[in-house]
Motif scaffolding. Structure first.
Motif, PDB file in Angstrom:
ATOM      1  N   GLY A 117      14.641 -44.878   8.814  1.00 34.58           N
ATOM      2  CA  GLY A 117      15.312 -43.813   9.543  1.00 34.58           C
ATOM      3  C   GLY A 117      16.720 -43.586   9.043  1.00 34.58           C
ATOM      4  O   GLY A 117      17.158 -44.169   8.047  1.00 34.58           O
ATOM      5  N   LEU A 118      17.418 -42.732   9.723  1.00 36.76           N
ATOM      6  CA  LEU A 118      18.808 -42.438   9.396  1.00 36.76           C
ATOM      7  C   LEU A 118      19.597 -42.465  10.700  1.00 36.76           C
ATOM      8  O   LEU A 118      19.381 -41.656  11.597  1.00 36.76           O
ATOM      9  CB  LEU A 118      18.937 -41.066   8.735  1.00 36.76           C
ATOM     10  CG  LEU A 118      20.361 -40.605   8.393  1.00 36.76           C
ATOM     11  CD1 LEU A 118      21.007 -41.558   7.392  1.00 36.76           C
ATOM     12  CD2 LEU A 118      20.342 -39.176   7.849  1.00 36.76           C
ATOM     13  N   SER A 119      20.493 -43.446  10.824  1.00 30.23           N
ATOM     14  CA  SER A 119      21.247 -43.611  12.059  1.00 30.23           C
ATOM     15  C   SER A 119      22.581 -42.868  11.987  1.00 30.23           C
ATOM     16  O   SER A 119      23.215 -42.807  10.925  1.00 30.23           O
ATOM     17  CB  SER A 119      21.499 -45.100  12.319  1.00 30.23           C
ATOM     18  OG  SER A 119      22.260 -45.290  13.486  1.00 30.23           O
ATOM     19  N   CYS A 120      22.989 -42.331  13.096  1.00 33.08           N
ATOM     20  CA  CYS A 120      24.316 -41.741  13.231  1.00 33.08           C
ATOM     21  C   CYS A 120      24.663 -41.730  14.708  1.00 33.08           C
ATOM     22  O   CYS A 120      23.835 -42.055  15.559  1.00 33.08           O
ATOM     23  CB  CYS A 120      24.371 -40.325  12.642  1.00 33.08           C
ATOM     24  SG  CYS A 120      23.207 -39.170  13.386  1.00 33.08           S
ATOM     25  N   HIS A 121      25.868 -41.374  15.049  1.00 37.67           N
ATOM     26  CA  HIS A 121      26.295 -41.376  16.446  1.00 37.67           C
ATOM     27  C   HIS A 121      25.431 -40.400  17.240  1.00 37.67           C
ATOM     28  O   HIS A 121      25.174 -39.268  16.800  1.00 37.67           O
ATOM     29  CB  HIS A 121      27.769 -40.960  16.547  1.00 37.67           C
ATOM     30  CG  HIS A 121      28.368 -41.224  17.888  1.00 37.67           C
ATOM     31  ND1 HIS A 121      28.092 -40.451  18.990  1.00 37.67           N
ATOM     32  CD2 HIS A 121      29.234 -42.182  18.294  1.00 37.67           C
ATOM     33  CE1 HIS A 121      28.750 -40.903  20.032  1.00 37.67           C
ATOM     34  NE2 HIS A 121      29.475 -41.976  19.635  1.00 37.67           N
ATOM     35  N   THR A 122      24.954 -40.847  18.403  1.00 35.96           N
ATOM     36  CA  THR A 122      24.066 -39.999  19.180  1.00 35.96           C
ATOM     37  C   THR A 122      24.724 -38.701  19.641  1.00 35.96           C
ATOM     38  O   THR A 122      24.055 -37.700  19.897  1.00 35.96           O
ATOM     39  CB  THR A 122      23.553 -40.771  20.421  1.00 35.96           C
ATOM     40  OG1 THR A 122      24.683 -41.308  21.137  1.00 35.96           O
ATOM     41  CG2 THR A 122      22.633 -41.907  20.018  1.00 35.96           C
ATOM     42  N   GLY A 123      26.048 -38.724  19.731  1.00 30.86           N
ATOM     43  CA  GLY A 123      26.737 -37.508  20.160  1.00 30.86           C
ATOM     44  C   GLY A 123      26.754 -36.420  19.116  1.00 30.86           C
ATOM     45  O   GLY A 123      26.949 -35.242  19.430  1.00 30.86           O
ATOM     46  N   THR A 124      26.585 -36.788  17.848  1.00 29.47           N
ATOM     47  CA  THR A 124      26.588 -35.806  16.755  1.00 29.47           C
ATOM     48  C   THR A 124      25.299 -35.904  15.940  1.00 29.47           C
ATOM     49  O   THR A 124      25.275 -35.661  14.738  1.00 29.47           O
ATOM     50  CB  THR A 124      27.797 -36.053  15.842  1.00 29.47           C
ATOM     51  OG1 THR A 124      27.754 -37.407  15.342  1.00 29.47           O
ATOM     52  CG2 THR A 124      29.099 -35.812  16.589  1.00 29.47           C
ATOM     53  N   ALA A 125      24.202 -36.287  16.609  1.00 33.61           N
ATOM     54  CA  ALA A 125      22.962 -36.593  15.897  1.00 33.61           C
ATOM     55  C   ALA A 125      22.155 -35.357  15.515  1.00 33.61           C
ATOM     56  O   ALA A 125      21.305 -35.437  14.622  1.00 33.61           O
ATOM     57  CB  ALA A 125      22.093 -37.510  16.762  1.00 33.61           C
TER      58      ALA A 125
END
Length: 416
Positions: free
Chosen positions: A225-233
């Motif tokens: 997968g590719l993780s990033c901040h949920t607020g800017t996902a």
């Protein structure tokens, strides 16, 4: 206690679960050496020949032929020493309970809940009132699968030692690790073993006989997968765990084990784990028809391919390995008909009708038969294996030793 009951309780009390997560080594758990050494010591005390415990916890031995049977083909027996990993298996507290009918009360589990076996789920109990039955105290599985088989074989040798007049050919004996995780007898040296044919003892109720098993494959699915901040996902995040769930939902739900029986095959999700960046799922696929196994493989590969098409690049990978094949492809050959008919006659000698079943699983014989040691599967007399509701009736345990004495006697003459 009878000889076989005494041995059975002793073997069950030695924890020896296998572990699929450490299957790259054999045995997968060091505890399997403990039971291997206990069995080997019993074999030595009885006077078995060539008793060996090798570096992989394989126990092998031989028993000499009775007088006049020295030139007959060697008959082999194979059991496994590991117990199932799917339930609690350490410590094990085997107990003998006198069953008077109704519910069989085993004990309480580790959460304090009562463990009972109902005649509704196990109608065989209707015939067992007044019997002694081996269970645990409810806190673990028993391990009748396959320590009942182990005890039967060792007790067979004790019978032959006590009465040298009993006829039998030379016997080859093996007690192998990691059967419950698909490894089983893969490393058994068949040349040193020396048996021309024989039996595994790893079946259920008394009278059960199996010369058909599943074909089996293991499937490992991995998603990145590719993780990033949920607020800017939005538009960026790729959740690997979500991909695994989507993959699972693409498989036919009605073809799961809990909805199948008889000759029905299935897809089974054994375990899954993961987070946003990485997730995996391990499956097994089973079917008595190898062509249907191949079709199941294609279904799973297509599901992975479709997900990758939807995602626009390869996020899901799949790896498939065959585990074993249906032993019926070997055992039903005309030259091995005696394996079936001698077993039928030996069951009849103890007043038990033989019941042939298509086994919804595999035995060590599933691979041994294809490696040159044709072997069918006999009763080990356990019920409700792989869980805390497991039990073994003492009369069936003892009857199987009588059956084995009769069976080896039928190989004291040349086979047609």
């Amino acid at each position: 206690m009878s000889d076989v009951l005494d041995r059975f309780i002793k073997y069950c009390a030695v924890p020896s679960q296998s572990n699929p997560l450490t299957a790259e080594k054999v045995p997968s758990t060091p505890e399997q050496f403990d039971i291997a050494n206990v069995i080997a010591q019993d074999l030595r005390e009885l006077g078995a020949e060539d008793v060996t415990v090798d570096e992989h916890a394989y126990v092998t031995a031989h028993w000499p032929a009775s007088e006049g049977c020295e030139d007959l083909p060697c008959l082999g027996f194979c059991c496994h020493i590991d117990t199932a990993w799917q339930s609690v298996g350490n410590p094990v507290h085997p107990e003998v309970k006198h069953y008077e009918g109704g519910e069989l009360r085993i004990g309480t589990d580790r959460d304090g809940r009562e463990v009972v076996v109902s005649p509704e789920t196990n109608p065989q109990l209707a015939n067992m009132a007044g019997w002694d039955i081996v269970t645990t105290d409810g806190t673990s599985l028993l391990g009748g699968d396959d320590k009942a088989g182990d005890a039967m074989v060792v007790s067979l040798l004790a019978r032959l030692k006590a009465d040298p007049s009993l006829p039998h050919p030379r016997l080859a004996l093996s007690f192998v690790p990691d059967e419950e995780i698909g490894h089983g007898a893969a490393l058994l040296d068949l040349k040193e073993f020396g048996a021309d044919f024989g039996y595994t003892i790893d079946g259920g109720p008394l009278g059960e006989f199996c010369y058909e098993t599943f074909n089996a494959a293991e499937v490992n699915v991995h998603a990145r997968g590719l993780s990033c901040h949920t607020g800017t996902a939005k538009g960026m995040m790729v959740n690997a765990s979500e991909l695994i769930m989507r993959f699972h939902q693409m498989l036919p739900a009605e073809q799961r084990p809990e909805f199948t029986e008889g000759y029905d095959g299935f897809f089974y999700l054994e375990r899954m784990s993961g987070d946003c960046e990485s997730a995996s799922a391990d499956y097994i696929i089973r079917d008595h028809d190898q062509a249907k196994v191949e079709q199941r493989k294609r279904v799973m590969c297509h599901a992975a391919k479709l997900l990758n098409v939807q995602m626009g690049e390869e996020y899901v990978t799949i790896d498939i390995h065959d585990q074993y094949h249906n032993l019926a492809d070997v055992v039903t050959r005309p030259e091995y008909a005696h394996l079936i008919e001698n077993a039928r006659a030996a069951y009849a000698s103890i007043g038990q009708e033989m019941t042939c079943i298509p086994m919804r699983g595999g035995t060590d014989g599933s691979q041994l038969s294809f490696r040159g040691f044709p072997c069918a599967n006999l009763s080990a007399c356990y019920y409700n294996a792989h869980g805390v509701r497991e039990f073994v009736p003492v009369p069936e345990l003892e009857a199987m030793v009588d059956m084995l004495v009769d069976l080896v006697g039928r190989y004291a003459v040349p086979q047609k």
